[in-house]
Design an enzyme around this catalytic site. Structure first.
Site, short mmCIF file in Angstrom:
data_model
loop_
_atom_site.label_atom_id
_atom_site.label_comp_id
_atom_site.label_asym_id
_atom_site.label_seq_id
_atom_site.Cartn_x
_atom_site.Cartn_y
_atom_site.Cartn_z
N GLU A 1 13.43 -7.82 19.15
CA GLU A 1 12.90 -9.05 18.53
C GLU A 1 11.39 -9.10 18.60
OE1 GLU A 1 16.20 -12.10 20.14
OE2 GLU A 1 14.75 -12.95 18.76
N ASN B 1 11.26 -16.03 13.51
CA ASN B 1 12.67 -16.37 13.71
C ASN B 1 12.71 -17.88 13.60
OD1 ASN B 1 15.26 -16.82 14.67
ND2 ASN B 1 15.14 -15.18 16.20
N CYS C 1 17.78 -19.76 20.64
CA CYS C 1 18.28 -18.74 21.54
C CYS C 1 17.55 -18.62 22.87
CB CYS C 1 18.33 -17.40 20.82
SG CYS C 1 19.56 -16.32 21.56
N ASN D 1 22.11 -15.79 19.35
CA ASN D 1 22.79 -14.49 19.25
C ASN D 1 22.57 -13.84 20.62
OD1 ASN D 1 23.08 -13.28 16.03
ND2 ASN D 1 21.93 -15.14 16.35
N LYS E 1 10.55 -19.81 16.39
CA LYS E 1 10.88 -19.45 17.78
C LYS E 1 9.62 -19.13 18.60
CE LYS E 1 14.26 -16.43 20.15
NZ LYS E 1 15.32 -15.41 19.86
N GLU F 1 21.50 -19.11 15.01
CA GLU F 1 20.28 -18.33 14.78
C GLU F 1 20.62 -17.19 13.80
OE1 GLU F 1 19.49 -15.78 18.12
OE2 GLU F 1 17.33 -15.68 17.70
N1 ING Z 1 18.93 -13.43 22.66
C1 ING Z 1 18.97 -13.44 23.99
C2 ING Z 1 19.08 -14.75 24.72
O1 ING Z 1 18.16 -15.19 25.40
C3 ING Z 1 19.21 -11.76 25.52
C4 ING Z 1 18.15 -12.47 24.76
C5 ING Z 1 19.67 -10.55 25.04
C6 ING Z 1 19.79 -12.35 26.62
C7 ING Z 1 20.68 -9.89 25.70
C8 ING Z 1 20.81 -11.71 27.30
C9 ING Z 1 21.28 -10.48 26.82
O2 ING Z 1 20.18 -15.30 24.67
C10 ING Z 1 18.04 -14.00 21.81
N2 ING Z 1 18.26 -13.75 20.51
O3 ING Z 1 17.07 -14.67 22.20
#
Ligand code: ING
Length: 308
Positions: free
Chosen positions: A143, A107, A169, A194, A124, A47
């Site tokens: 985001e 995204n 993600c 990420n 996304k 991503e």
């Molecule tokens: N990132 C995350 C994910 O679902 C997140 C959201 C952030 C989860 C911090 C856990 C900790 O893996 C994205 N970019 O969706």
């Protein structure tokens, strides 16, 4: 005739704020070339693979973030990646921030066939994090400020001799994501992520970050009889340590290949797509065993409704 895809999860280490798109593309070309040496048909990048994870900062005027987005794809920065992939006769999937001519911000992830054609685009659906600046956080995860949730849903495309879908993600944490594609006969789902190792709203989850990452993708793969390729941007990026653990998962739910480091690295697996039908035609024969007539809540409600 067996339908085989040899796929590489092409994990990237950190991309710092000052790293140019050209430097990211150069790193991805190295991974493409490594994948070619291992006979890969398809390479999956993370991503937001062209920039640092910029939702980590909040800017009052969102136009001050415009430079993080791609106005077109391919473009001058990414054309070398498209050219090298075509030369190597390898397809790839690439995640990036997209801004449309109407100023919509997504995204986004694309799928490019071996002949260089972009055959699919996914935007996304599940956008995590927060909409407004939260100054008390050690880092932002804004985001929901920077990206519009897509209403286009989840597609499955005929590509690489099979049926390929994409998710990004946070999408991987929601069972609906996999089932929407499972109900279209998906055989391989490509996912970049990420994921900070520190989850600000509930730090008790930090120690389970790797377990939860594998849990959701292994479950989704097994319950829908599909391969899943999960690819991280890992390591310490602008001071934030992000989960690596890129992996390739079979329709049994087993992890077939996994990265060892949190840097630039490929994990490769040779996937026989017909393996999917050992699950799709038995335990998860949807048409025989599912009961949509009693699943109304799944599409009728967003939040839980708890009877008093
Ligand atoms: N990132 C995350 C994910 O679902 C997140 C959201 C952030 C989860 C911090 C856990 C900790 O893996 C994205 N970019 O969706």
């Amino acid at each position: 005739m067996a339908r085989i895809i040899t796929v590489a999860a092409a994990q990237l280490g950190p991309i710092q704020r000052s790293d140019s798109r050209a430097s990211c593309v150069a790193r991805m070309i190295v991974l493409l070339q490594e994948a070619a040496k291992q006979g890969c048909d398809l390479v999956v990048f993370p991503e937001l693979a062209l920039t640092t994870f910029f939702p980590r900062w909040f800017v009052e005027d969102i136009h001050d973030a415009d430079h993080w987005y791609e106005k077109s794809m391919p473009n001058a920065d990414t054309q070398p990646l498209f050219d090298e992939a075509k030369r190597l006769h390898i397809g790839f999937s690439l995640g990036y921030a997209e801004i449309t001519e109407h100023g919509e911000r997504f995204n986004t992830q694309i799928l490019v066939e071996k002949d260089g054609r972009t055959v699919a685009k996914y935007r996304k659906v599940h956008i995590p994090g927060h909409e407004k600046h939260e100054p008390d956080r050690p880092f932002q995860h804004a985001e929901r400020y920077y990206f519009t949730p897509s209403n286009e849903g989840f597609g499955v495309w005929k590509a690489f001799g099979g049926r390929v879908g994409m998710m990004i993600c946070n999408d991987r944490r929601w069972p609906e994501t996999y089932r929407e594609m499972g109900l279209q006969g998906v055989e391989m789902i490509l996912c970049g992520y990420n994921t900070p190792l520190h989850y600000v709203p509930d730090p008790s989850q930090d120690a389970l970050a790797g377990f939860h990452n594998a849990l959701v993708m292994q479950s989704g793969a097994y319950q829908n009889g599909t391969f899943v390729v999960g690819v991280a941007k890992g390591g310490i990026e602008e001071g934030v340590d992000s989960l690596a653990d890129s992996c390739i998962i079979g329709p049994s739910g087993e992890i077939l290949a996994k990265t060892e480091t949190n840097g630039d690295e490929i994990a490769v697996a040779t996937c026989d797509l017909d393996w999917c039908y050992q699950y799709k035609n038995t335990l998860f024969d949807f048409d025989r065993y599912r009961r949509p007539e009693v699943y109304q809540r799944i599409t009728g409600q967003r939040g839980a409704i708890v009877a008093e």
